[in-house]
Write an enzyme that holds these catalytic residues in place. Sequence first.
Site: not given
Length: 175
Positions: A9, A11
């Site tokens: 991922d 952020d």
Amino acid sequence: MQSKTIFLDRDGVINKEKNYLSSIDDFEFISGVFDACTHFQSLGYTLIIITNQSGIGRGYYSDNDYQKITTWMLKEFKKNHIKIMDIIYCPHSPNVECECRKPKSGMFLFAKDKYDIDMKKSWSIGDKETDIVASQNSGIINTIIVRSGHPIDEINTGAKFIIDSIRDSNQIIRE
């Protein structure tokens, strides 16, 4: 031959969580991310970033703004001798019915088909339960949730491992 991949991922895993990051000036890499990615590559993993970017769909920033950050981020990885195979993102807001927005597994399955990835030998690292659910629904059993992004329910998470930051993943992913 199928490849093994680390799905990351963005952020909260690669960079510090900032609500609706829209500027390179606000982008801060999480300490240890380059070391962790170098370690993954040394073990023969390819790296793919899978990220929801609902700020585009909500109108907080444009797709062009997102692309500028992405281009800059990829240059930083390259400076550190890290090859990101692909970045797959969902630009939709939560109220749009799409198959790509996590917790749906569309982005993972797209990557699996495009790159012939062995999901059982792959890993996923996220900072939200939606990352874990999307990973598992695509066939990934090796999941890590990090405490460096959003608050997590550590008692009820479906993640196989919980760590403080991506820098700690080197202790878990060893082959």
